[in-house]
Design a protein around this motif. Sequence first.
Motif, PDB file in Angstrom:
ATOM      1  N   TYR A 152     -12.721   1.481   5.113  1.00 57.77           N
ATOM      2  CA  TYR A 152     -11.707   1.613   4.116  1.00 57.77           C
ATOM      3  C   TYR A 152     -11.563   0.171   3.572  1.00 57.77           C
ATOM      4  CZ  TYR A 152     -10.977   6.168   5.220  1.00 57.77           C
ATOM      5  OH  TYR A 152     -11.097   7.656   5.394  1.00 57.77           O
ATOM      6  N   THR A 153     -11.506  -0.006   2.149  1.00 55.74           N
ATOM      7  CA  THR A 153     -10.845  -1.100   1.559  1.00 55.74           C
ATOM      8  C   THR A 153      -9.700  -0.853   0.559  1.00 55.74           C
ATOM      9  OG1 THR A 153     -12.371  -0.894  -0.343  1.00 55.74           O
ATOM     10  CG2 THR A 153     -13.007  -2.163   1.343  1.00 55.74           C
ATOM     11  N   ALA A 154      -8.785  -1.800   0.631  1.00 58.48           N
ATOM     12  CA  ALA A 154      -7.658  -1.698  -0.170  1.00 58.48           C
ATOM     13  C   ALA A 154      -7.960  -1.726  -1.639  1.00 58.48           C
ATOM     14  CB  ALA A 154      -6.681  -2.665   0.201  1.00 58.48           C
ATOM     15  N   GLN A 155      -7.354  -0.798  -2.515  1.00 56.93           N
ATOM     16  CA  GLN A 155      -7.609  -0.581  -3.701  1.00 56.93           C
ATOM     17  C   GLN A 155      -6.535  -1.284  -4.611  1.00 56.93           C
ATOM     18  OE1 GLN A 155     -10.849   0.418  -4.662  1.00 56.93           O
ATOM     19  NE2 GLN A 155     -10.859   0.300  -2.738  1.00 56.93           N
ATOM     20  N   ALA A 156      -6.669  -1.779  -5.853  1.00 60.23           N
ATOM     21  CA  ALA A 156      -5.526  -2.270  -6.601  1.00 60.23           C
ATOM     22  C   ALA A 156      -4.503  -1.095  -6.949  1.00 60.23           C
ATOM     23  CB  ALA A 156      -6.164  -2.975  -7.835  1.00 60.23           C
ATOM     24  N   ASP A 157      -4.723  -0.141  -6.790  1.00 55.33           N
ATOM     25  CA  ASP A 157      -3.698   0.902  -7.025  1.00 55.33           C
ATOM     26  C   ASP A 157      -2.874   1.180  -5.809  1.00 55.33           C
ATOM     27  OD1 ASP A 157      -5.403   2.447  -5.655  1.00 55.33           O
ATOM     28  OD2 ASP A 157      -5.584   3.968  -7.152  1.00 55.33           O
ATOM     29  N   GLY A 158      -3.211   0.490  -4.649  1.00 57.88           N
ATOM     30  CA  GLY A 158      -2.378   0.689  -3.271  1.00 57.88           C
ATOM     31  C   GLY A 158      -3.024   1.904  -2.564  1.00 57.88           C
ATOM     32  N   THR A 159      -3.879   2.232  -2.720  1.00 58.96           N
ATOM     33  CA  THR A 159      -4.633   3.402  -1.872  1.00 58.96           C
ATOM     34  C   THR A 159      -5.688   2.553  -1.143  1.00 58.96           C
ATOM     35  OG1 THR A 159      -6.491   3.907  -3.691  1.00 58.96           O
ATOM     36  CG2 THR A 159      -4.182   5.370  -3.593  1.00 58.96           C
ATOM     37  N   TRP A 160      -6.396   3.486  -0.169  1.00 62.49           N
ATOM     38  CA  TRP A 160      -7.473   3.009   0.513  1.00 62.49           C
ATOM     39  C   TRP A 160      -8.571   3.866   0.270  1.00 62.49           C
ATOM     40  CZ3 TRP A 160      -7.069  -1.090   3.595  1.00 62.49           C
ATOM     41  CH2 TRP A 160      -5.974  -1.491   4.069  1.00 62.49           C
ATOM     42  N   MET A 220       0.913  -0.951  -0.268  1.00 65.09           N
ATOM     43  CA  MET A 220       0.014  -0.035  -0.037  1.00 65.09           C
ATOM     44  C   MET A 220       0.989   1.161   0.004  1.00 65.09           C
ATOM     45  SD  MET A 220      -3.132  -1.199  -0.234  1.00 65.09           S
ATOM     46  CE  MET A 220      -3.997   0.075  -0.022  1.00 65.09           C
ATOM     47  N   LEU A 221       0.381   2.406  -0.306  1.00 58.78           N
ATOM     48  CA  LEU A 221       1.100   3.627  -0.561  1.00 58.78           C
ATOM     49  C   LEU A 221       1.302   4.317   0.729  1.00 58.78           C
ATOM     50  CD1 LEU A 221      -0.283   5.105  -3.711  1.00 58.78           C
ATOM     51  CD2 LEU A 221       1.699   3.642  -3.562  1.00 58.78           C
ATOM     52  N   ALA A 222       0.224   3.907   1.670  1.00 53.68           N
ATOM     53  CA  ALA A 222       0.160   4.426   2.972  1.00 53.68           C
ATOM     54  C   ALA A 222      -0.657   3.531   4.108  1.00 53.68           C
ATOM     55  CB  ALA A 222      -0.355   5.961   3.102  1.00 53.68           C
ATOM     56  N   VAL A 223      -0.411   3.901   5.279  1.00 52.86           N
ATOM     57  CA  VAL A 223      -1.206   2.952   6.232  1.00 52.86           C
ATOM     58  C   VAL A 223      -2.705   3.401   5.936  1.00 52.86           C
ATOM     59  CG1 VAL A 223      -1.145   4.804   8.148  1.00 52.86           C
ATOM     60  CG2 VAL A 223      -1.362   2.428   8.694  1.00 52.86           C
ATOM     61  N   ARG A 224      -3.572   2.348   6.410  1.00 52.24           N
ATOM     62  CA  ARG A 224      -4.958   2.573   6.356  1.00 52.24           C
ATOM     63  C   ARG A 224      -5.295   3.679   7.267  1.00 52.24           C
ATOM     64  NH1 ARG A 224      -6.965  -2.173   8.530  1.00 52.24           N
ATOM     65  NH2 ARG A 224      -6.726  -1.207  10.470  1.00 52.24           N
ATOM     66  N   PRO A 225      -6.133   4.909   6.717  1.00 50.96           N
ATOM     67  CA  PRO A 225      -6.489   5.904   7.792  1.00 50.96           C
ATOM     68  C   PRO A 225      -7.112   5.354   8.781  1.00 50.96           C
ATOM     69  CG  PRO A 225      -7.079   6.222   5.224  1.00 50.96           C
ATOM     70  CD  PRO A 225      -6.727   4.870   5.600  1.00 50.96           C
ATOM     71  N   ASP A 226      -6.883   6.174  10.211  1.00 47.54           N
ATOM     72  CA  ASP A 226      -7.175   5.696  11.222  1.00 47.54           C
ATOM     73  C   ASP A 226      -8.228   6.951  11.861  1.00 47.54           C
ATOM     74  OD1 ASP A 226      -7.542   4.636  13.966  1.00 47.54           O
ATOM     75  OD2 ASP A 226      -5.492   5.031  14.569  1.00 47.54           O
ATOM     76  N   ASP A 227      -9.148   6.551  11.576  1.00 52.45           N
ATOM     77  CA  ASP A 227     -10.518   7.769  11.772  1.00 52.45           C
ATOM     78  C   ASP A 227     -11.704   6.991  12.366  1.00 52.45           C
ATOM     79  OD1 ASP A 227     -11.663   7.455   9.400  1.00 52.45           O
ATOM     80  OD2 ASP A 227     -10.789   8.849   8.311  1.00 52.45           O
ATOM     81  N   GLU A 228     -12.919   7.843  12.446  1.00 49.63           N
ATOM     82  CA  GLU A 228     -14.135   7.207  12.707  1.00 49.63           C
ATOM     83  C   GLU A 228     -14.568   6.174  11.607  1.00 49.63           C
ATOM     84  OE1 GLU A 228     -14.894  11.171  10.637  1.00 49.63           O
ATOM     85  OE2 GLU A 228     -13.670  10.672  12.308  1.00 49.63           O
TER      86      GLU A 228
END
Length: 124
Positions: free
Chosen positions: A41-49, A28-36
């Motif tokens: 969030y689901t992982a996308q094929a392009d490495g984004t959430w 992944m390009l970054a850690v999964r967002p940690d918010d409410e």
Amino acid sequence: MKYYALVGSNLQMVDEAGSGAPEGWIEMLAVRPDDENTGDYTAQADGTWAITQETLNAKLIPIESSWRDAQMPIAQQNVTAIEYGEGDIPGTAQQWQRYWLALRKWTDTNPDFPDSSKRPVAPS
């Protein structure tokens, strides 16, 4: 530190040791967002959430189904009450019947379901 996830899932793995990802996981390009909304969030094929419409629908479907299930007997009871002469109910028996039929179609086969702004509207 690298972050890995399964595409289409919420699962995330943090690789601090540099041992790599399990088979089928992508970096992944970054850690999964940690918010409410972390659980949405689901992982996308392009490495984004992303929070996808599919994920949102999965949360809304039970709400809309429950709402429909609560409204259907009300519509039927109002038809019966009007037909027996009750005068304090808004609308006509035919309007309540049409409402009941619209509720019956308020399922996942309806293209507007589960958008609550497009729910069938009760007679007023």
